[in-house]
Design an enzyme around this catalytic site. Structure first.
Site, PDB file in Angstrom:
ATOM      1  N   CYS A  48      30.600  33.683  45.687  1.00  0.00           N
ATOM      2  CA  CYS A  48      31.906  33.973  46.276  1.00  0.00           C
ATOM      3  C   CYS A  48      31.805  35.075  47.323  1.00  0.00           C
ATOM      4  CB  CYS A  48      32.899  34.369  45.190  1.00  0.00           C
ATOM      5  SG  CYS A  48      33.237  33.048  44.001  1.00  0.00           S
ATOM      6  N   ARG A 125      36.414  25.793  42.712  1.00  0.00           N
ATOM      7  CA  ARG A 125      35.985  26.147  44.076  1.00  0.00           C
ATOM      8  C   ARG A 125      36.513  25.024  44.974  1.00  0.00           C
ATOM      9  NH1 ARG A 125      32.285  29.852  45.322  1.00  0.00           N
ATOM     10  NH2 ARG A 125      31.144  29.710  43.363  1.00  0.00           N
TER      11      ARG A 125
END
Length: 207
Positions: A48, A125
C-alpha cells in the site's frame, strides 16, 4: 452467507459522505469531473505504501485528465494522518489527495467489496473509475499480495475518455498517439458498406 451485491460497469456509483485526511468528502463533490476511487487493505503496509507513493507522483498526470484521486481504507482517520506524515518524512513524497476513513466498512459494503457480515477487510484492493456523471466506467480488482500498476490505471482513464470523445475503440495496449479502432459493423447492411478490402470487424481509424 448472504453477500453484498457487487457493482457492475455502468452502474451509478453509490453516494457517500466520509471523513478524510482533507476534510469531509462526499462523492457528489466530484460530479463534473472523473474520479479514481481506490481502496487498500491497511495503512503502514509495504504494498500500500508503494502504491500511495506512485499515486502521489502521478497525481499531476491524473489532474491533466481532470481525474481526481480518492483513497479509502477501514483504518481510522488518525492512522491515515500518521501514515501519510510518515510517508512524507521517510520518502519525501507528499500525498495531497484525500484518504477516506471507512472504519465501519459502510462504503466498502456499498461498493460490494466485502461480504455483508465480514469482520475484516484485509483482502480489499479495488479500483473504480467513475466518470463526470457519477457512473462507474471500469472496475479493477487485485489481491492483497499484488500491487496495482498506476501507469495502467492512468492509461485506462485516458483510453476511456478518448473512446468517449472520439466515438471509437482503443485496441490492446493503446496509448496516446496510437490508432483507434472503428466499432464493428452491427448489421449486414453496415458490413456491406465497409470499403472493399477492409475487414468489417477489424478496422483502424485513419488519424
Amino acid at each position: 452467507m448472504e453477500r453484498a451485491v457487487a457493482l457492475r460497469i455502468h452502474d451509478p456509483a453509490p453516494e457517500f459522505t466520509a471523513r478524510s485526511t482533507r476534510g469531509l468528502v462526499k462523492l457528489s463533490d466530484y460530479r463534473g469531473r472523473w474520479l479514481l476511487l481506490f481502496s487498500h487493505p491497511a495503512d503502514f503496509t509495504s504494498v500500500c505504501t508503494s502504491e500511495f507513493i506512485a499515486f502521489a507522483k502521478a497525481a499531476p498526470e491524473f489532474e491533466r485528465l481532470k481525474c481526481a484521486l480518492l483513497g479509502l481504507s477501514v483504518d481510522s482517520l488518525y492512522a491515515h494522518l500518521a501514515w501519510l506524515q510518515d510517508i512524507e518524512t521517510r520518502f519525501g513524497v507528499r500525498v495531497d489527495f484525500p484518504l477516506i476513513e471507512d472504519s465501519g466498512m459502510a462504503i466498502a459494503r456499498a461498493y460490494g467489496m466485502l461480504d455483508r457480515h465480514s469482520s475484516g477487510s484485509a483482502t480489499v484492493r479495488a479500483t473504480y473509475v467513475i466518470d463526470a456523471s457519477g457512473i462507474i466506467r471500469a472496475i479493477v480488482w487485485y489481491p492483497m499480495t499484488v500491487g496495482r500498476s498506476v501507469a495502467e490505471l492512468l492509461r485506462l482513464v485516458e483510453a476511456l475518455q478518448t473512446s468517449d470523445r472520439e466515438q471509437a475503440l482503443t485496441p490492446e495496449g493503446w496509448k496516446v498517439g496510437d490508432k483507434l479502432m472503428e466499432p464493428a459493423a452491427a448489421s449486414l447492411d453496415d458490413a456491406s458498406a465497409v470499403p472493399h478490402g477492409d475487414i468489417w470487424y477489424f478496422r483502424e481509424r485513419s488519424k
